[in-house]
Motif scaffolding. Structure first.
Motif, short mmCIF file in Angstrom:
data_model
loop_
_atom_site.label_atom_id
_atom_site.label_comp_id
_atom_site.label_asym_id
_atom_site.label_seq_id
_atom_site.Cartn_x
_atom_site.Cartn_y
_atom_site.Cartn_z
N VAL A 292 -7.19 4.25 -4.49
CA VAL A 292 -7.40 4.10 -6.09
C VAL A 292 -6.04 3.50 -6.64
CG1 VAL A 292 -8.78 6.06 -5.95
CG2 VAL A 292 -6.41 6.45 -6.41
N PRO A 293 -6.38 2.81 -8.00
CA PRO A 293 -5.34 1.96 -8.39
C PRO A 293 -4.08 2.63 -8.70
CG PRO A 293 -7.49 1.88 -9.79
CD PRO A 293 -7.45 2.86 -8.77
N ARG A 294 -4.08 4.03 -8.90
CA ARG A 294 -2.59 4.75 -8.98
C ARG A 294 -1.79 4.60 -7.95
NH1 ARG A 294 1.00 5.15 -11.16
NH2 ARG A 294 2.36 6.97 -11.57
N ILE A 295 -2.24 4.43 -6.69
CA ILE A 295 -1.53 4.23 -5.64
C ILE A 295 -0.66 3.00 -5.75
CG2 ILE A 295 -1.46 3.99 -2.93
CD1 ILE A 295 -1.67 7.03 -3.99
N PHE A 296 -1.68 1.80 -5.92
CA PHE A 296 -0.89 0.56 -6.15
C PHE A 296 0.12 0.79 -7.24
CE2 PHE A 296 -5.12 -0.30 -4.09
CZ PHE A 296 -4.70 -0.53 -2.91
N GLU A 297 -0.32 1.21 -8.34
CA GLU A 297 0.74 1.28 -9.54
C GLU A 297 2.06 1.96 -9.02
OE1 GLU A 297 -2.85 1.61 -12.59
OE2 GLU A 297 -1.84 3.22 -12.40
N LYS A 298 1.90 3.00 -8.35
CA LYS A 298 3.12 3.77 -7.64
C LYS A 298 3.98 2.95 -6.68
CE LYS A 298 3.16 8.28 -6.98
NZ LYS A 298 3.85 8.82 -8.08
N VAL A 299 3.26 2.22 -5.90
CA VAL A 299 3.98 1.12 -5.13
C VAL A 299 4.86 0.18 -5.69
CG1 VAL A 299 3.81 -0.55 -3.25
CG2 VAL A 299 2.60 1.66 -3.14
N TYR A 300 3.85 -0.40 -6.90
CA TYR A 300 4.62 -1.25 -7.50
C TYR A 300 5.91 -0.68 -8.41
CZ TYR A 300 5.01 -4.75 -11.46
OH TYR A 300 5.56 -5.78 -12.31
N ASN A 301 5.54 0.39 -9.01
CA ASN A 301 6.91 0.82 -9.69
C ASN A 301 7.95 1.31 -9.02
OD1 ASN A 301 5.36 0.68 -12.17
ND2 ASN A 301 4.87 2.75 -12.38
N GLY A 302 7.62 1.71 -7.65
CA GLY A 302 8.57 2.06 -6.80
C GLY A 302 9.45 0.77 -6.31
N PRO A 602 -10.14 14.65 -9.33
CA PRO A 602 -9.47 14.37 -8.15
C PRO A 602 -9.32 13.11 -7.65
CG PRO A 602 -10.99 16.36 -8.14
CD PRO A 602 -11.24 15.56 -9.40
N SER A 603 -9.87 12.13 -8.20
CA SER A 603 -9.75 10.91 -7.76
C SER A 603 -8.71 10.29 -8.81
CB SER A 603 -11.15 10.04 -8.00
OG SER A 603 -11.86 10.02 -9.09
N LEU A 604 -8.06 10.96 -9.65
CA LEU A 604 -6.93 10.54 -10.46
C LEU A 604 -7.40 9.66 -11.74
CD1 LEU A 604 -4.35 9.52 -7.76
CD2 LEU A 604 -4.72 11.67 -8.73
N LYS A 605 -8.82 9.86 -12.21
CA LYS A 605 -9.12 9.55 -13.13
C LYS A 605 -8.76 10.28 -14.61
CE LYS A 605 -13.46 7.24 -11.85
NZ LYS A 605 -15.05 7.52 -11.81
N LEU A 606 -8.46 9.62 -15.53
CA LEU A 606 -8.03 10.36 -16.89
C LEU A 606 -9.28 11.09 -17.60
CD1 LEU A 606 -5.44 10.29 -18.64
CD2 LEU A 606 -6.48 8.75 -19.98
#
Length: 629
Positions: A292-302, A602-606
């Motif tokens: 899900v996009p949140r994973i790629f966002e976390k990697v980018y931020n990390g 659970p799929s991290l949607k707002l």
């Protein structure tokens, strides 16, 4: 008829049939990998494998065990567990018994779990552990249909005083009973599989709605059989691939990946522990994965935070490399679209080569070094983050679908993928855009309807098969779909201007490396505001370097320096927006949004209504004293 049409139209009635065929075709090939934690609890996990034949022995034992317990065709067996190899084996066992799987997220509380079990009239619950068993035990009086609970991890999950006789069994015990039953009735499972019809119920997935009770989406066997064949026909996945599967299997996105794998026959490494993703990637070395996009966002931020921690020079190099990546991806995709050749200018190629040595190669190593492509779905990925990864050699193919369409309706086509779109429809899926911009879908992946809710079904499913998605989108002349927003989430300001909040939110995530979640508000107001939650690891790293070392997350968020930092990013965002889209005021939240508080699915949607209700005072404060039009 084309080969693709033939493949899809002559599909078997069920994934259970496909599984039997797969086992017969490649019995000794590796099917699944799964981690076994070290006995000491310390050190790396030991990864084990199951061949297709070994998996089948367990699947058929589970199926026979359910038959022996009296489970009949189409009766529901609920599955409440995190993603693990036993989830897949149990699901296939349920399907091979001719029964239907009711999926339950392990995070679901006892009240909602009981509602799902009761509404689905599930006869058996396969529970991951003592915690899941306890939820069912707490509400047993409300569950007259529930005859047995099968527990995967036995520790602390023994039968208790007051349990009906035989109410609690271990998965190992169920498999043993099934093996005994098969010894006496060797054709029992084969006969159940052969009796399955394509219109028979296979899966009941309850949507995690933002308001009210969740609705059960009825997905017959034909949905999954079609999906398996359609995924295979895209050519995006081959038998030589290694998939890393961590997505929640209670969600339709995770579930559809299991169908595609059975048809193609590749290896899947299964581990749903999200905190283990970074550790697992170099071990699994996947060639493709879905996220899900949140994973790629976390990697980018990390990655950005790590560069910043390395000092000003390193951070400048990262920022330069990120800009080169985006420029490279945009130019190569534009050229491919116009000429069929993804070449870029000589000067950009030289810069890209330098940036690759300094930044991108390390990023690819973090993903295991072999990742051909990643599929992103469930929510919109910010195009700027997509372009960054594309330019760095991590090709993110966005896709689109809903629980009601068996997850995969659109996916970006391999080399011809276009960041910012969800690609083209899968073979067999029809699409049209309604007059108000809503996306309508029709095809073999569309649900049968909502469980016991004919009125709700009629609201979204027309008699001629067209399904109203509730999403707004645009189709390019050559068939690529761009999602702009949820129909119900579109904001209309008091000045009459329409705003797609998800679009603004996505742009902010690309601009600000510290953001975790953002909600843009402005319906019936004369300007837009935002609630912003920051990524804890990223902001605490920044805080340590800016006079706030040792402060808690809440203290850092409340500090004037932090507000000033975020304000800079808000102003940068505003510089790219239309006047009526700009964020005039914002508030930083004292903690991140999460599933436990019901603010994310659970799929991290707002869940917008939940967040707006919870932080109503903060929102109202941003409009206090302002003259509303």
């Amino acid at each position: 008829m084309s080969d693709t049409q033939n493949l899809i139209e002559n599909r078997p009635p069920s994934v259970a049939t496909l599984f039997v065929q797969r086992v017969a075709a490649t019995p000794d090939a590796e099917a699944y990998r799964y981690p076994v934690p070290a006995a000491s609890g310390q050190g790396p996990d030991d990864w084990k494998s199951l061949s297709w034949q070994e998996a089948a022995e367990r699947v058929y034992a589970i199926a026979a065990g359910l038959i022996e317990l009296g489970v009949r065709s189409e009766e529901r067996v609920a599955l409440a567990s995190a993603t693990r190899v036993e989830w897949i084996l149990a699901d296939l066992g349920i399907l091979c018994a001719g029964a239907a799987t009711t999926t339950v997220y392990p995070q679901t509380n006892a009240e909602e779990s009981a509602y799902i079990l009761a509404d689905s009239e599930s006869r058996v619950l396969i529970a991951e552990d003592a915690a899941q068993l306890a939820k069912a035990r707490e509400r047993r009086a409300e569950l007259p249909h529930l005859k047995h609970v099968i527990v995967i991890d036995e520790a602390g999950a023994e039968p208790a005083e007051g349990d009906p006789d035989g109410w609690v069994l271990s998965l190992a015990a169920l498999e043993a009973r099934g093996a005994d039953y098969l010894a006496k009735n060797p054709a029992a499972v084969k006969e159940r599989v052969e009796a399955i019809t394509s219109d028979q119920l296979a899966t009941l997935i309850y949507t995690s709605g933002t308001t009210g009770r969740p609705k059960g989406v009825r997905l017959p066997h034909d949905n999954w059989s079609y999906m398996a064949k359609a995924i295979a026909s895209t050519g995006l996945v081959t038998k030589d691939d290694v998939q890393y599967l961590w997505l929640p299997l209670a969600h339709v996105f995770g579930k559809v990946l299991t169908s595609g794998q059975i048809e193609v026959g590749h290896v899947t490494a299964v581990d749903g522990r999200v905190d283990k993703i970074i550790e697992n990637l170099p071990v699994v070395q996947p060639t493709y994965m879905a996220a899900v996009p949140r994973i790629f966002e976390k990697v980018y931020n990390g990655v950005a935070a790590k560069a910043r921690a390395g000092g000003g020079a390193k951070y400048k190099i990262f920022q330069w490399a990120a800009g080169v990546a985006r420029e490279y991806a945009k130019e190569s995709q534009d050229n491919y679209r116009r000429t069929g050749n993804a070449s870029v200018s000589f000067g950009l190629t030289v810069k890209h080569k330098v940036a690759d040595a300094l930044v991108y190669s390390k990023l690819r190593e973090a993903f295991g070094g072999r990742l051909r492509a990643a599929v992103s779905g469930s929510a919109a990925l910010s195009p700027e983050i997509g372009f960054f990864f594309a330019g760095a050699g991590i090709h993110i193919l966005e896709g689109y679908g809903l629980t009601e369409s068996s997850a995969a309706s659109f996916v970006n086509p391999g080399e011809a993928y276009r960041t910012g779109t969800v690609g083209k429809p899968l073979p067999g899926c029809e699409v049209r855009i309604a007059d108000d911009g809503e996306i309508l879908l029709r095809g073999p992946g569309i649900m049968e309807g909502y469980h016991k809710l004919p009125e709700k079904t009629a609201e979204v499913l027309e008699s001629d098969g067209w399904f109203h998605t509730g999403d707004i989108g645009e189709l390019s002349p050559d068939g690529y779909l761009k999602i702009t927003d949820r129909k119900k989430d579109l904001i209309k300001t008091s000045g009459g201007k329409y705003i797609a909040p998800a679009e603004v939110e996505g742009q902010f995530k690309a601009v600000c490396p510290f953001v975790s979640n953002i909600l843009v508000h402005g319906a019936d107001r004369n300007y837009c505001t935002a609630l912003i939650a920051l990524d804890e690891a990223a902001i605490l790293g920044w805080a340590a370097e800016n006079g706030l070392e040792g402060k808690s997350y809440a203290e850092v968020v409340a500090a004037p320096q932090t507000e000033q930092l975020v304000d800079g990013y808000v102003q940068r965002l505003n510089g790219t927006l239309q006047r009526w889209q700009t964020i005039k005021k914002f508030r930083l939240l004292p903690r991140d949004l999460d599933i436990e508080h019901g603010e994310l699915t659970p799929s991290l949607k707002l869940k917008r209504p939940v967040v707006e209700r919870e932080y109503k005072d903060l929102i109202e404060g941003m409009y206090a004293g302002a003259r509303e039009a």
